[in-house]
Enzyme design. Structure first.
Site, short mmCIF file in Angstrom:
data_model
loop_
_atom_site.label_atom_id
_atom_site.label_comp_id
_atom_site.label_asym_id
_atom_site.label_seq_id
_atom_site.Cartn_x
_atom_site.Cartn_y
_atom_site.Cartn_z
N CYS A 62 0.82 -1.21 0.00
CA CYS A 62 0.00 0.00 0.00
C CYS A 62 0.86 1.26 0.00
O CYS A 62 1.89 1.33 0.68
CB CYS A 62 -0.90 -0.01 1.23
SG CYS A 62 -1.94 1.46 1.43
N CYS A 68 0.02 5.85 7.65
CA CYS A 68 -1.39 5.87 8.06
C CYS A 68 -1.63 5.35 9.47
O CYS A 68 -2.69 5.57 10.04
CB CYS A 68 -2.26 5.10 7.07
SG CYS A 68 -2.39 3.33 7.39
N CYS A 71 -1.21 -0.48 9.37
CA CYS A 71 -0.36 -1.69 9.24
C CYS A 71 1.03 -1.45 9.81
O CYS A 71 1.58 -0.35 9.69
CB CYS A 71 -0.25 -2.08 7.77
SG CYS A 71 -1.83 -2.53 7.02
N PHE A 272 -19.31 -14.63 27.32
CA PHE A 272 -18.93 -13.48 26.51
C PHE A 272 -19.40 -13.75 25.07
O PHE A 272 -18.65 -13.65 24.10
CB PHE A 272 -17.41 -13.25 26.53
CG PHE A 272 -16.81 -13.15 27.91
CD1 PHE A 272 -16.77 -11.94 28.59
CD2 PHE A 272 -16.27 -14.28 28.53
CE1 PHE A 272 -16.21 -11.85 29.86
CE2 PHE A 272 -15.71 -14.20 29.80
CZ PHE A 272 -15.68 -12.98 30.46
N GLU A 292 -23.77 -12.63 28.15
CA GLU A 292 -23.12 -11.46 27.56
C GLU A 292 -23.57 -10.22 28.33
O GLU A 292 -24.72 -10.14 28.75
CB GLU A 292 -23.50 -11.35 26.07
CG GLU A 292 -23.19 -10.05 25.40
CD GLU A 292 -21.71 -9.73 25.36
OE1 GLU A 292 -21.37 -8.56 25.63
OE2 GLU A 292 -20.90 -10.63 25.07
N CYS A 366 -8.08 -12.79 21.74
CA CYS A 366 -7.37 -11.88 20.83
C CYS A 366 -6.08 -11.38 21.46
O CYS A 366 -5.43 -10.49 20.92
CB CYS A 366 -8.27 -10.71 20.46
SG CYS A 366 -8.81 -9.72 21.88
#
Length: 409
Positions: A62, A68, A71, A272, A292, A366
């Protein structure tokens, strides 16, 4: 003043790390083994030139890479990039003394990301729309973005139009954009108020442009079509600004691992649960109790379960598991559990799982660091860690998902 550095390794955020007499120096956009010059400020430095490039170096995809703020690793070839991401998970597990089979990473392809967050403001020459530059409030306008689905990138002019119609003045807007099966879902954040004139203008434009929904901080401005996504056989209405896995491909990979591991469980707790990413797939074979804290998400899950034929019973409970976890006694009625907490992990809830007799557990995360912490609690209480699978859905970033499968001895 520019200084010469030799890069020793990559840090956890993807920056090159040079060892010096005064401590490590972090230099973005560099790779192990490279000799570079950089302008140093304390323990960070800005790359000036690569004198001796690494064999791992690749041409960035890119034109905005390096400015930006999105990334971090487009300059690294795909094989080494994927190996480095997998190693993030391996290292986190080893730091907790966990020795488990770690699969090859499930790769992320370009042009697959279905949600993005843009920053925007109005200027004298028009709307400035893009991403925030790293460690800065500067908005870098984008002319391309190889991580996004075309369904989002090809509608940037429409998103800019929404910003101009909102007339934000000096305010900087935060636009959460999701590509759903029925069109774009746009939620506007950062705006203190929206006048009736602006509201009507946005509604007229969004309807004519074929957008599924425009909302502001969760309040619907216009919704010509319900923004829908599919979880297994269920079709779910995504709440305004609601959470959705970044790519459909990564979601499918995670769901396949979870449902496969819990396939023979009669009763499963999905903790969750969000809007039902796992619960609605698991309900094809198992009775599911979904928990949740977000009211809109659990309501969307409940509606979808009641309107999807062929599912086993699904119960939905709104509950903050960080403050009030399901106790070991409450968990005793289940023979399977999946949990997918935010980045901080699920330490309080996991301690209750560890005390329970639940046979099979799938942990989705994550954050490899908090995942390793949570897994160490479970393995310290008669759970065997069967496998861990890293999954990339944030291409060219330092973020990596993982699915860990455990069984009670």
């Amino acid at each position: 003043m520019n200084t010469r550095f030799t890069i020793d390794h990559l840090g956890a955020q993807g920056d090159g790390v040079a060892k010096t007499d005064s401590g490590p120096v972090f230099i973005p956009f560099t790779l192990p083994g490279e000799v570079v010059t950089a302008a140093r400020q304390k323990n960070r430095a800005e790359l000036v030139a690569v004198i001796e490039p690494s064999s791992q170096r690749a041409e960035p995809t890119c034109r905005h890479f390096g400015t930006c703020g999105g990334c971090a690793l487009q300059h690294m070839n795909a094989e080494d990039y994927n190996g480095w991401k997998r190693e993030l998970v391996v290292h986190a597990l080893r730091s907790r003394g966990l020795d488990a089979p770690v699969a090859e990473i499930v790769r992320c392809e370009p042009n697959t990301r279905r949600r993005a967050v843009f920053s925007a403001r109005t200027t004298q020459v028009g709307v400035l729309l893009g991403y925030r530059q790293a460690a800065s409030h500067t908005i870098v306008p984008i002319e391309e973005c190889p991580i996004l689905l075309p369904a989002i990138f090809e509608r940037l002019d429409d998103i800019r139009k929404i910003v101009s119609l909102a007339e934000p003045g000096k305010e900087v807007l935060r636009l959460s954009v999701t590509a759903t099966e029925s069109g774009l879902d746009i939620d506007i954040g950062g705006l203190k108020k929206l006048g009736e004139k602006q509201r009507m203008a946005i509604a007229r434009f969004a309807g004519a442009a074929g957008l599924a929904r425009v909302s502001m901080a969760g309040e619907i401005i216009i919704e010509p079509r319900k923004p829908m996504v599919t979880f297994g056989s269920a079709t779910v209405e995504v709440p305004p600004g609601g959470f959705l896995q970044a790519t459909a491909e990564a979601e499918a990979a995670m769901a396949g691992l979870v449902t496969g591991h819990l396939a023979r469980c009669k009763r499963v707790a999905d903790l969750f649960s969000g809007s039902g990413t796992f619960a609605l797939r698991l309900a094809v074979r198992s009775e599911v109790h979904a928990v949740e804290s977000d009211a809109a998400a659990i309501a969307a899950l409940d509606r979808a379960s009641r309107h999807t034929p062929g599912l086993r019973p699904v119960s939905a409970e709104r509950r903050d598991l960080d403050r009030r976890p399901l106790t070991a006694k409450e968990l005793s009625r289940f023979d399977g559990i999946v949990f997918d907490p935010p980045r901080a992990g699920a330490e309080i809830q996991v301690k209750q799982i560890a005390k329970s007799g639940v046979k099979r557990v799938a942990a989705v995360s994550c954050n490899p660091v908090t995942l390793a912490r949570d897994l160490s609690i479970l393995t310290g209480s008669d759970y065997t860690l069967l496998s861990v699978t890293p999954i990339d859905q944030f291409l060219w970033s330092a973020h990596v998902e993982a699915v860990a499968l455990l069984e009670k001895r």
